[in-house]
Design a protein around this motif. Structure first.
Motif, PDB file in Angstrom:
ATOM      1  N   ASN A 171      50.413  18.980  33.801  1.00 22.14           N
ATOM      2  CA  ASN A 171      49.328  18.665  34.751  1.00 22.14           C
ATOM      3  C   ASN A 171      48.145  19.590  34.456  1.00 22.14           C
ATOM      4  N   GLY A 172      47.347  19.892  35.444  1.00 22.51           N
ATOM      5  CA  GLY A 172      46.202  20.779  35.195  1.00 22.51           C
ATOM      6  C   GLY A 172      44.919  20.009  35.076  1.00 22.51           C
ATOM      7  N   ALA A 173      44.670  19.143  36.066  1.00 23.69           N
ATOM      8  CA  ALA A 173      43.520  18.257  35.967  1.00 23.69           C
ATOM      9  C   ALA A 173      42.175  18.965  36.093  1.00 23.69           C
ATOM     10  N   PHE A 174      42.110  19.986  36.919  1.00 22.70           N
ATOM     11  CA  PHE A 174      40.803  20.517  37.289  1.00 22.70           C
ATOM     12  C   PHE A 174      40.815  22.036  37.110  1.00 22.70           C
ATOM     13  N   ILE A 175      40.039  22.550  36.130  1.00 25.45           N
ATOM     14  CA  ILE A 175      40.111  23.981  35.826  1.00 25.45           C
ATOM     15  C   ILE A 175      38.698  24.572  35.732  1.00 25.45           C
ATOM     16  N   ALA A 187      40.719  18.989  32.561  1.00 26.75           N
ATOM     17  CA  ALA A 187      41.654  18.766  31.459  1.00 26.75           C
ATOM     18  C   ALA A 187      42.645  17.755  32.028  1.00 26.75           C
ATOM     19  N   THR A 188      42.336  16.486  31.855  1.00 27.89           N
ATOM     20  CA  THR A 188      43.050  15.434  32.572  1.00 27.89           C
ATOM     21  C   THR A 188      44.260  14.945  31.771  1.00 27.89           C
ATOM     22  N   ALA A 189      45.430  15.197  32.321  1.00 34.55           N
ATOM     23  CA  ALA A 189      46.680  14.865  31.630  1.00 34.55           C
ATOM     24  C   ALA A 189      46.912  13.353  31.652  1.00 34.55           C
ATOM     25  N   PRO A 190      47.771  12.853  30.746  1.00 34.43           N
ATOM     26  CA  PRO A 190      48.095  11.429  30.758  1.00 34.43           C
ATOM     27  C   PRO A 190      48.527  10.966  32.141  1.00 34.43           C
ATOM     28  N   GLY A 191      48.097   9.751  32.479  1.00 41.65           N
ATOM     29  CA  GLY A 191      48.497   9.177  33.762  1.00 41.65           C
ATOM     30  C   GLY A 191      47.494   9.401  34.870  1.00 41.65           C
ATOM     31  N   ARG A 250      47.321  12.211  25.184  1.00 43.85           N
ATOM     32  CA  ARG A 250      46.440  13.378  25.022  1.00 43.85           C
ATOM     33  C   ARG A 250      45.813  13.797  26.334  1.00 43.85           C
ATOM     34  N   VAL A 251      45.475  15.080  26.384  1.00 41.29           N
ATOM     35  CA  VAL A 251      44.746  15.595  27.544  1.00 41.29           C
ATOM     36  C   VAL A 251      43.261  15.313  27.305  1.00 41.29           C
ATOM     37  N   ARG A 252      42.609  14.735  28.294  1.00 47.84           N
ATOM     38  CA  ARG A 252      41.169  14.421  28.180  1.00 47.84           C
ATOM     39  C   ARG A 252      40.350  15.633  28.623  1.00 47.84           C
ATOM     40  N   LEU A 253      39.480  16.147  27.744  1.00 44.65           N
ATOM     41  CA  LEU A 253      38.626  17.291  28.106  1.00 44.65           C
ATOM     42  C   LEU A 253      37.219  16.793  28.410  1.00 44.65           C
ATOM     43  N   THR A 254      36.761  17.006  29.627  1.00 44.10           N
ATOM     44  CA  THR A 254      35.399  16.607  30.016  1.00 44.10           C
ATOM     45  C   THR A 254      34.895  17.604  31.060  1.00 44.10           C
ATOM     46  N   GLU A 259      43.794  18.414  18.855  1.00 43.94           N
ATOM     47  CA  GLU A 259      44.328  17.072  19.150  1.00 43.94           C
ATOM     48  C   GLU A 259      44.657  16.904  20.625  1.00 43.94           C
ATOM     49  N   CYS A 260      44.818  18.037  21.327  1.00 42.19           N
ATOM     50  CA  CYS A 260      45.109  18.026  22.780  1.00 42.19           C
ATOM     51  C   CYS A 260      46.324  17.151  23.118  1.00 42.19           C
ATOM     52  N   LEU A 261      47.389  17.262  22.338  1.00 37.16           N
ATOM     53  CA  LEU A 261      48.599  16.466  22.590  1.00 37.16           C
ATOM     54  C   LEU A 261      49.348  17.056  23.785  1.00 37.16           C
ATOM     55  N   ALA A 262      49.479  16.256  24.817  1.00 38.87           N
ATOM     56  CA  ALA A 262      49.969  16.778  26.108  1.00 38.87           C
ATOM     57  C   ALA A 262      51.463  17.070  26.082  1.00 38.87           C
ATOM     58  N   VAL A 263      51.871  18.149  26.754  1.00 39.26           N
ATOM     59  CA  VAL A 263      53.312  18.358  26.961  1.00 39.26           C
ATOM     60  C   VAL A 263      53.775  17.329  27.988  1.00 39.26           C
ATOM     61  N   PRO A 264      54.987  16.767  27.823  1.00 35.93           N
ATOM     62  CA  PRO A 264      55.450  15.768  28.803  1.00 35.93           C
ATOM     63  C   PRO A 264      55.457  16.377  30.206  1.00 35.93           C
TER      64      PRO A 264
END
Ligand SMILES: O=C(O)CCC(=O)C(=O)O
Length: 309
Positions: free
Chosen positions: A95-99, A140-144, A271-275, A87-92
């Protein structure tokens, strides 16, 4: 032709509200009906600067890759404790946009991006054996978070210009998860090609004042390394065309030229977007040295080039 998706009430990108009227915003053209007709695909790429190919990949394989990556991200604390990693439910506040590192250690993802289905497609599309960059941009793009408008040329134009990006959702990416948008017709904009897109973020102008010396510094003006603008709506007004996007599903791919302006919608979900974005070209043509080999140098010190500007 696509059936028009349900037009959302509001969408933002880089915090800017987009005009969603039909002259400004629309849906990507679905080219899955001509998937095996390479001459039509090539014509569309020339004309539109992108190809959207829904269900080109095996959905089950993409979801295997999602599971493998989500499990690692859950262990690293990116998701709500005790939630299902898929479900990739993000922790409030996460971060971690680019891995990029995660791609190399996940064979399920490498199979999706560089396995037979993908490499056969590229060989047919390019008309000869294809190669991919060894570096994989995994996000792994976090909300916002959103990616501001840019072209890929400024990051990877040291080899052939006949180079393509494949943006691959690793799971379903509805609009509110912040998928990618293409700016219609932007690849044909001559001035943009000659100016912004001919720059190289790792070049250094030796003969300029220290504060202007690196195009790297100049390319930080909009706050993000190499971005063309931080204002997607304003940029559309300047360049024309419509911002085009869709609700993506696992198995879809979106491919585009290094001259096509693109950015992402804001991720307004929880959710964290995985692409991932991966790159392909003819094997016989020169490849940008920053992105190939066992340990690609990327944008590090070794990538700097000095120029007289
Ligand atoms: O996924 C994103 O947010 C950006 C992707 C991108 O810029 C690319 O694929 O070139």
């Amino acid at each position: 032709m696509n059936t028009m998706f349900e037009r959302p009430m509001t969408l933002t990108s880089s915090g800017e509200t987009l005009d969603l009227s039909p002259d400004y915003f629309g849906e990507l053209l679905d080219s899955s009906d001509v998937l095996h007709d390479m001459s039509v695909l090539r014509e569309r790429m020339e004309r539109d600067g992108y190809l959207y190919l829904p269900a080109m990949l095996d959905r089950a394989e993409v979801l295997d890759a999602r599971r493998a990556i989500a499990t690692q991200l859950a262990e690293a604390g990116h998701f709500l404790p005790y939630s299902d990693p898929m479900e990739c439910l993000a922790v409030p506040g996460g971060n971690g946009a680019f891995i990029p590192k995660i791609a190399m250690q996940t064979p399920e993802l490498l199979r999706v991006l560089y396995g037979e289905t993908m490499m056969d497609f590229w060989a047919q599309f390019l008309g000869e054996p294809a190669r991919h960059f060894d570096f994989t941009w995994f996000r792994a793009t976090a909300p916002g978070r959103a990616t501001p408008p840019h072209t890929d040329a400024v990051y990877m134009n040291r080899g052939t210009q006949n180079l393509f990006t494949c943006w691959t959702p690793i799971g379903d990416v509805p609009l509110e998860h912040g998928g990618l948008m293409m700016l219609e017709g932007s690849h044909l904009h001559d001035k943009l090609r000659q100016n912004y897109s001919s720059k190289d973020v790792d070049s250094v102008c030796e003969n300029l004042r220290p504060d202007l010396k690196t195009s790297r510094q100049n390319m930080m003006k909009s706050g993000v390394f190499g971005a063309l603008s931080s204002r997607p709506a304003k940029l559309r007004d300047a360049l024309g065309g419509r911002w085009l996007t869709t609700n993506y599903s696992a198995g879809d791919i979106l491919i585009f030229s290094i001259y096509t302006v693109h950015c992402s919608l804001d991720n307004t979900s929880n959710r964290v977007r995985l692409t991932s974005d991966s790159r392909y070209q003819r094997a016989s043509e020169p490849a940008d040295e920053r992105w190939v080999g066992e340990n690609p140098i990327g944008h590090g010190e070794a990538a700097k080039r000095t120029l007289i500007c």
